[in-house]
Write a protein that holds these residues in place. Sequence first.
Motif, PDB file in Angstrom:
ATOM      1  N   MET A 331      -0.568  -0.710   9.640  1.00 30.49           N
ATOM      2  CA  MET A 331      -0.609  -2.168   9.761  1.00 30.49           C
ATOM      3  C   MET A 331       0.545  -2.788   8.974  1.00 30.49           C
ATOM      4  N   PRO A 332       1.121  -3.860   9.507  1.00 33.37           N
ATOM      5  CA  PRO A 332       2.184  -4.535   8.746  1.00 33.37           C
ATOM      6  C   PRO A 332       1.627  -5.181   7.489  1.00 33.37           C
ATOM      7  N   ARG A 333       2.341  -5.034   6.400  1.00 32.56           N
ATOM      8  CA  ARG A 333       1.883  -5.585   5.138  1.00 32.56           C
ATOM      9  C   ARG A 333       3.080  -6.050   4.333  1.00 32.56           C
ATOM     10  N   GLY A 334       2.799  -6.860   3.345  1.00 26.14           N
ATOM     11  CA  GLY A 334       3.857  -7.381   2.485  1.00 26.14           C
ATOM     12  C   GLY A 334       3.808  -6.751   1.106  1.00 26.14           C
ATOM     13  N   ILE A 335       4.966  -6.596   0.493  1.00 29.53           N
ATOM     14  CA  ILE A 335       5.066  -6.069  -0.862  1.00 29.53           C
ATOM     15  C   ILE A 335       5.893  -7.035  -1.692  1.00 29.53           C
ATOM     16  N   GLN A 336       5.729  -6.959  -2.987  1.00 30.81           N
ATOM     17  CA  GLN A 336       6.437  -7.851  -3.888  1.00 30.81           C
ATOM     18  C   GLN A 336       7.571  -7.172  -4.632  1.00 30.81           C
ATOM     19  N   ARG A 411       8.462  -5.269  12.314  1.00 30.77           N
ATOM     20  CA  ARG A 411       7.464  -4.525  11.540  1.00 30.77           C
ATOM     21  C   ARG A 411       6.134  -4.428  12.280  1.00 30.77           C
ATOM     22  N   THR A 412       5.759  -5.465  13.023  1.00 36.65           N
ATOM     23  CA  THR A 412       4.496  -5.437  13.764  1.00 36.65           C
ATOM     24  C   THR A 412       4.533  -4.396  14.870  1.00 36.65           C
ATOM     25  N   LEU A 413       5.693  -4.244  15.526  1.00 33.55           N
ATOM     26  CA  LEU A 413       5.822  -3.259  16.600  1.00 33.55           C
ATOM     27  C   LEU A 413       6.081  -1.846  16.091  1.00 33.55           C
ATOM     28  N   PHE A 418      10.045  -0.529   7.075  1.00 31.38           N
ATOM     29  CA  PHE A 418      10.396  -1.342   5.915  1.00 31.38           C
ATOM     30  C   PHE A 418       9.398  -2.498   5.819  1.00 31.38           C
ATOM     31  N   ASP A 419       8.624  -2.524   4.753  1.00 29.03           N
ATOM     32  CA  ASP A 419       7.593  -3.547   4.604  1.00 29.03           C
ATOM     33  C   ASP A 419       8.214  -4.907   4.318  1.00 29.03           C
ATOM     34  N   LEU A 420       7.460  -5.944   4.663  1.00 32.34           N
ATOM     35  CA  LEU A 420       7.937  -7.315   4.525  1.00 32.34           C
ATOM     36  C   LEU A 420       7.936  -7.717   3.058  1.00 32.34           C
ATOM     37  N   LEU A 421       9.047  -8.281   2.614  1.00 30.73           N
ATOM     38  CA  LEU A 421       9.211  -8.665   1.219  1.00 30.73           C
ATOM     39  C   LEU A 421       8.898 -10.148   1.045  1.00 30.73           C
ATOM     40  N   GLY A 422       8.507 -10.506  -0.176  1.00 34.82           N
ATOM     41  CA  GLY A 422       8.326 -11.911  -0.525  1.00 34.82           C
ATOM     42  C   GLY A 422       7.227 -12.575   0.289  1.00 34.82           C
ATOM     43  N   ASP A 423       7.505 -13.821   0.666  1.00 33.71           N
ATOM     44  CA  ASP A 423       6.514 -14.625   1.387  1.00 33.71           C
ATOM     45  C   ASP A 423       6.402 -14.257   2.858  1.00 33.71           C
ATOM     46  N   PHE A 424       7.267 -13.383   3.359  1.00 31.57           N
ATOM     47  CA  PHE A 424       7.152 -12.960   4.748  1.00 31.57           C
ATOM     48  C   PHE A 424       5.882 -12.150   4.996  1.00 31.57           C
ATOM     49  N   GLY A 425       5.346 -11.508   3.974  1.00 31.81           N
ATOM     50  CA  GLY A 425       4.142 -10.708   4.131  1.00 31.81           C
ATOM     51  C   GLY A 425       2.870 -11.419   3.768  1.00 31.81           C
ATOM     52  N   ARG A 426       2.932 -12.753   3.560  1.00 28.41           N
ATOM     53  CA  ARG A 426       1.748 -13.507   3.144  1.00 28.41           C
ATOM     54  C   ARG A 426       0.981 -14.112   4.317  1.00 28.41           C
ATOM     55  N   PHE A 427       1.419 -13.843   5.540  1.00 27.07           N
ATOM     56  CA  PHE A 427       0.758 -14.452   6.693  1.00 27.07           C
ATOM     57  C   PHE A 427      -0.594 -13.777   6.932  1.00 27.07           C
ATOM     58  N   LEU A 430      -1.327 -11.200   9.932  1.00 23.90           N
ATOM     59  CA  LEU A 430      -0.768  -9.853   9.904  1.00 23.90           C
ATOM     60  C   LEU A 430      -1.825  -8.807   9.578  1.00 23.90           C
ATOM     61  N   GLY A 431      -2.889  -9.212   8.901  1.00 23.97           N
ATOM     62  CA  GLY A 431      -3.949  -8.263   8.573  1.00 23.97           C
ATOM     63  C   GLY A 431      -5.030  -8.142   9.616  1.00 23.97           C
ATOM     64  N   ASN A 432      -4.919  -8.860  10.715  1.00 23.13           N
ATOM     65  CA  ASN A 432      -5.902  -8.792  11.794  1.00 23.13           C
ATOM     66  C   ASN A 432      -5.542  -7.647  12.725  1.00 23.13           C
ATOM     67  N   PHE A 433      -6.412  -6.651  12.773  1.00 22.84           N
ATOM     68  CA  PHE A 433      -6.131  -5.458  13.577  1.00 22.84           C
ATOM     69  C   PHE A 433      -6.048  -5.788  15.056  1.00 22.84           C
ATOM     70  N   TYR A 434      -6.925  -6.661  15.545  1.00 25.54           N
ATOM     71  CA  TYR A 434      -6.969  -6.939  16.976  1.00 25.54           C
ATOM     72  C   TYR A 434      -5.698  -7.674  17.431  1.00 25.54           C
ATOM     73  N   ILE A 435      -5.206  -8.595  16.619  1.00 28.60           N
ATOM     74  CA  ILE A 435      -3.972  -9.300  16.984  1.00 28.60           C
ATOM     75  C   ILE A 435      -2.795  -8.333  17.047  1.00 28.60           C
ATOM     76  N   VAL A 436      -2.662  -7.493  16.027  1.00 26.05           N
ATOM     77  CA  VAL A 436      -1.547  -6.542  15.979  1.00 26.05           C
ATOM     78  C   VAL A 436      -1.650  -5.525  17.106  1.00 26.05           C
ATOM     79  N   PHE A 437      -2.850  -5.027  17.366  1.00 21.90           N
ATOM     80  CA  PHE A 437      -3.040  -4.029  18.415  1.00 21.90           C
ATOM     81  C   PHE A 437      -2.742  -4.620  19.795  1.00 21.90           C
ATOM     82  N   LEU A 438      -3.286  -5.791  20.083  1.00 20.80           N
ATOM     83  CA  LEU A 438      -3.037  -6.418  21.380  1.00 20.80           C
ATOM     84  C   LEU A 438      -1.578  -6.808  21.529  1.00 20.80           C
TER      85      LEU A 438
END
Length: 486
Positions: A331-336, A411-413, A418-427, A430-438
């Motif tokens: 799953m796409p995720r953000g790191i600091q 990153r979603t595809l 490379f994980d999303l840095l900063g505020d790009f990973g705060r959405f 991005l943590g919804n499995f069904y949205i990312v899968f579909l």
Amino acid sequence: MASTEQDALALQEQLFHERIRECIICTLLFTSLYVLCHFIITHFKKHTDFTAEHNDEDAAVNRIALGLCTFTLAVALGAVLLLPFSIISNEVLLSFPRNYYIQWLNGSLVHGLWNLVFLFSNLSLVFLMPFAYFFTESEGFAGSKKGIMARVYETSVVLLLLTLLVLGMVWVASAITGNNAASRQSLYDLWEYYLPYLYSCISLFGVLLLLLCTPFGLSTMFTVMGQLLVKPWLLEDLDEQLSCTRLEEATVSRRICSASCWLNLNVELLQKQLFIIRSKRRKLELRRRASPWQRNLGYPLAMLGLLALTGTSVLIVCFHVLELLLDDAAMPRGIQDASLGQVSFSIFGSFGAALQVILILYLMVSSVVGFYSSPLFTRLLPVRQDTPLPKIIGNCVSLLVLSSALPIFSRTLGITRFDLLGDFGRFNWLGNFYIVFLYNMGFAALTTLCLVKRVSWAVQAELIRAFGLHKLPLPMPCSRRLTRPC
């Protein structure tokens, strides 16, 4: 004690020098992008909108709006290069871990670039571009003294009212979708919650726009490349076609020259026909003058390259779908913290990283081609030296929405790890499995459908043209044949 203080001072001095170095590098990079975008915009802008012959005030307003558009386009280009720059930086640090001349390329610099792009993207979308549009349309309040400041006051008031309206809509949306009771009762933490939520909605719209435009653009790329390159001779006699085209051109030219008042000839229709025949003759002459290498090697290699890149992207997305079903880490995720130079983000090493960069840039180009080729946004296509300022503002906003969503899209595809840095990973989405899968399934299905449809049609058209079947008369339906007089 003295040695401890000296070590602390040395550490503070080192941090100060690193911060100054990062500021200088970021300034140089953004200045280079700004200059490049200035030349791009001046290549397309309409000269009559920026001349000071009639009104100095309007010319000054247009120059200010032009500067804001250039800034926004530079931010968009920086967002496109953000993920490729991060991937290349990681591979360079892996290849030369102790090289003195690349020590400036560290995680702090890359993290700072991500934060700056996020900040400038918010600033451009929420304030600068609306201000530029309202500034060009403003004339000052009734009864006020004319001038640039009167337009600034009117634009500021309109922008303030628009900001209150948008924030109210965001507050209502967050109150409906959020489970936190505090979000329904107050407007606290505007910068920490509501503006990122607004940008999350904009990024979701940009990602959905990329989902729709990229598959269409991938199929359009084959048509565009076929028009730009010289096609090989496949069971064709170009000399015969060229001679026939020249005879048609000469015939139409004689009919235009012999047209007079007593001859019932449509001169405008003949001129359009002559223009089409001449363009066809030039294309045939270009194909005839092309070298055998350009004719027999360039076009097949370009088509195979496009097919390979598109097929590779679809295979990566299909593999990522399987990973989503088996492992939550996909799953796409953000790191600091940007930990660069420790491990490669591809299982194939530097080759895989280079392939990721090529695919990211290829998908961005395809999305732009698909965006301007779609019927809804065809009118936004800029024209050289004939693009008015409102259309330039619309193009800058559209490109910024697409480019700022590119890191999330990639990153979603699963194009990159490379994980999303900063505020790009705060959405939140991005943590919804069904949205990312579909989303992955939709991209794979649409791209495969467009690719098969476009390639099959192209192959069918080339075979029909090669065997001369397009010259055969089409059979007429029986109903039309019976109603036609003898």
